[in-house]
Design a protein around this motif. Structure first.
Motif: not given
Length: 140
Positions: A14-15, A98-103, A105, A138
């Motif tokens: 995760d982040l 728990s956030a996504s890469l989009a969140e 960004q 990555s």
């Protein structure tokens, strides 16, 4: 655990994996609310960062201070670096658990540092440079 040279880093998926200086590893550079603006400024310069988490007793996150906060704190008297961090810090912080890469960004695009914390506590900060480093790794 992820191999980073001689150091072993726990991988979370995760982040938390993007945090360059993890709290759990004792690598977070921070200040307390009672430290002076001079202390905050000096720690920023020594660590080559533009923001610091503000921790009570080195454990509990109560805010963040950045270069802009210090400048605003000094607007009445540019020489008054003896003011305490609590008088200039941002104490209304939003955290990402728990956030996504989009969140992530989106948070960074708003000009904010991403504060990673959850029910277990504060984990660290993610900056634009941390995200860039993650994206570079990555691709490798």
């Amino acid at each position: 655990m992820k191999d980073a040279g001689l150091l072993q880093y726990k991988h979370y998926g995760d982040l938390r994996d993007l945090i360059a200086r993890r709290f759990e590893d004792g690598r977070v550079i921070s200040v307390s609310p009672d430290d002076t603006l001079l202390t905050a400024f000096q720690r920023m310069r020594l660590a080559d960062v533009s923001q610091l988490p503000v921790l009570v007793d080195g454990q509990t996150l109560v805010g963040v201070i950045d270069e802009s906060d210090i400048l605003l704190g000094l607007h009445h008297d540019a020489a008054d670096f003896s003011m305490i961090v609590a008088s200039a810090m941002t104490d209304k912080v939003q955290t990402l658990a728990s956030a996504s890469l989009a969140e992530l960004q989106a948070e960074l695009d708003r000009g904010l540092v991403a504060i990673i914390a959850d029910a277990s506590g504060f984990h660290g900060l993610i900056t634009r440079v941390d995200l860039l480093n993650h994206l570079r790794r990555s691709l490798a």
